[in-house]
Write an enzyme that holds these catalytic residues in place. Structure first.
Site, PDB file in Angstrom:
ATOM      1  N   HIS A   1       1.014  -0.994  -0.180  1.00 19.76           N
ATOM      2  CA  HIS A   1      -0.036  -0.384   0.380  1.00 19.76           C
ATOM      3  C   HIS A   1       0.817   1.703   0.521  1.00 19.76           C
ATOM      4  CE1 HIS A   1       0.442  -0.314   4.590  1.00 19.76           C
ATOM      5  NE2 HIS A   1       0.697   1.624   4.098  1.00 19.76           N
TER       6      HIS A   1
ATOM      7  N   SER B   1       4.559   2.721   8.044  1.00 19.77           N
ATOM      8  CA  SER B   1       4.584   1.162   7.258  1.00 19.77           C
ATOM      9  C   SER B   1       5.189   0.598   6.674  1.00 19.77           C
ATOM     10  CB  SER B   1       3.311   1.454   5.824  1.00 19.77           C
ATOM     11  OG  SER B   1       2.301   2.184   6.723  1.00 19.77           O
TER      12      SER B   1
ATOM     13  N   ASP C   1       0.067  -7.878   1.185  1.00 20.86           N
ATOM     14  CA  ASP C   1       0.662  -5.819   1.249  1.00 20.86           C
ATOM     15  C   ASP C   1       1.927  -5.973   1.897  1.00 20.86           C
ATOM     16  OD1 ASP C   1       0.301  -3.402   1.357  1.00 20.86           O
ATOM     17  OD2 ASP C   1      -0.096  -3.778   3.881  1.00 20.86           O
TER      18      ASP C   1
END
Length: 363
Positions: A102, A210, A132
């Protein structure tokens, strides 16, 4: 009597004068008008030495990943507030960088900034929405810091120390510490599946973290930080990391093929609520893909014309199936080209079939 009164008055006056000038005298005699000497401290505690050692060993291998929209240059990005950024880490000396899908999913181009301050362009090698995860590659392989050491989720225990290194809110090289607060969580991804065995930690994970590494106290990779659970979007003590065993399986496939085979049998599963409404325990098969292994095995979906339920999958290789993730977990274990035994309940009673797993594509 007058002499005594005079003495008392003089004494009182002296006391008042003393109180008045005392702050001035104290200021003159005791003010630190020169830099104070530095007090020597003892050794760091064993816990502090462990924490600093983890950061010093791993931080050089952690990078900031900047995803640039199409048509935007790095110079434009430095003046823009809308550029997305995340974290990544060095996977090998060939220049591969691991991050979250993402982080780079909608990027026109990607640049990577190392702890040294060096910024280089990166190429997206492969992405896996179902997990992901994404792999980038930079060309400056000769100048790369060492790869992050890889651990395993085997033997992890709730309560162990965990460290996260990343770039929260674009602030590079930040270390946060917490514990592993839960194991075997499930995490939905944009690919429509759920990652199993996800690690939950209370180490602060904020936007920008992230794709960064979650580490154990030995500095080994145990997960890739991917999400937080927070109404405000900032850390609320619940963060999630993709387990390293999944990462260690997916990343080599992305490096070799640019994609990850997704095992399936060719069914469309009904919503879990359907089984609950019907009082059934298991996975209701809504439809079967023509020509799929499921069709060849004789699995039946819902017959809308007849208004009847087809088959309900209740076990996979002897393990109970209550929802779709129970089946996909087993499919991940057997992999593409593997086989599994499914126990079905339907209008014809209870039966068992063998079904082959095939690659249904990287969504």
């Amino acid at each position: 009597m007058p002499r005594t009164l005079t003495s008392l008055l003089l004494l009182a006056g002296a006391l008042i004068l003393g109180l008045a000038v005392q702050p001035v005298v104290t200021m003159m005699l005791f003010s630190a008008v020169e830099p104070k000497p530095v007090e020597a401290r003892g050794d760091l505690s064993a816990f502090e030495r462990s924490s600093t050692a983890v950061f010093e060993a791993v931080a050089p291998s952690v990078v900031q990943v900047v995803a640039l929209p199409r048509g935007m240059s790095l110079g434009d990005a430095s003046r823009s507030q809308g550029v997305g950024s995340g974290t990544g880490f060095v996977w090998d000396q060939a220049g591969h960088i691991v991050t979250n899908n993402h982080v780079v999913e909608n990027a026109g181009s990607v640049v990577v900034r190392f702890a040294s301050g060096k910024t280089v362009p990166a190429r997206i090698v492969g992405t896996a929405r179902n997990y992901d995860l994404a792999v980038l590659r930079v060309s400056a392989a000769a100048d790369l810091p060492k790869a992050v050491s890889v651990g395993t989720i085997e033997g992890l225990k709730v309560g162990q120390i965990s460290y996260a290194i990343g770039n929260p809110f674009g602030l590079d090289q930040s270390l946060t510490m917490g514990i592993i607060s839960a194991l075997k969580r499930r995490l939905p991804t944009s690919g429509g599946r759920e990652v199993a065995n996800v690690i939950q930690t209370d180490a602060a994970i904020n936007p920008g973290n992230s794709g960064g590494p979650l580490l154990d106290s030995a500095g080994r990779l145990i997960g890739v930080n991917t999400a937080i659970f927070s109404p405000s979007g900032t850390n609320a003590g619940i963060g999630f990391a993709i387990p390293v065993d999944t990462v260690n399986r997916v990343v080599p496939s992305l490096i070799n093929d640019g994609r990850v085979p997704t095992p399936g049998i060719g069914i469309v599963a009904a919503d879990d609520a359907v089984a609950a409404q019907l009082g059934l325990v298991g996975l209701v098969v809504a439809a079967v893909v023509p020509g799929s292994p499921a069709e060849r095995a004789g699995i039946r979906g819902i017959d809308e014309q007849a208004g009847s339920i087809g088959d309900v999958i209740v076990e996979a290789d002897g393990k109970q199936v209550r929802q779709l993730t129970d089946l996909t977990d087993r499919l991940e274990e057997v992999g593409v080209s593997g086989e599994l035994s499914l126990t079905l309940e339907g209008s014809g009673g209870r039966r068992t079939v063998r079904v082959a797993a095939v690659d249904i594509g990287n969504r």
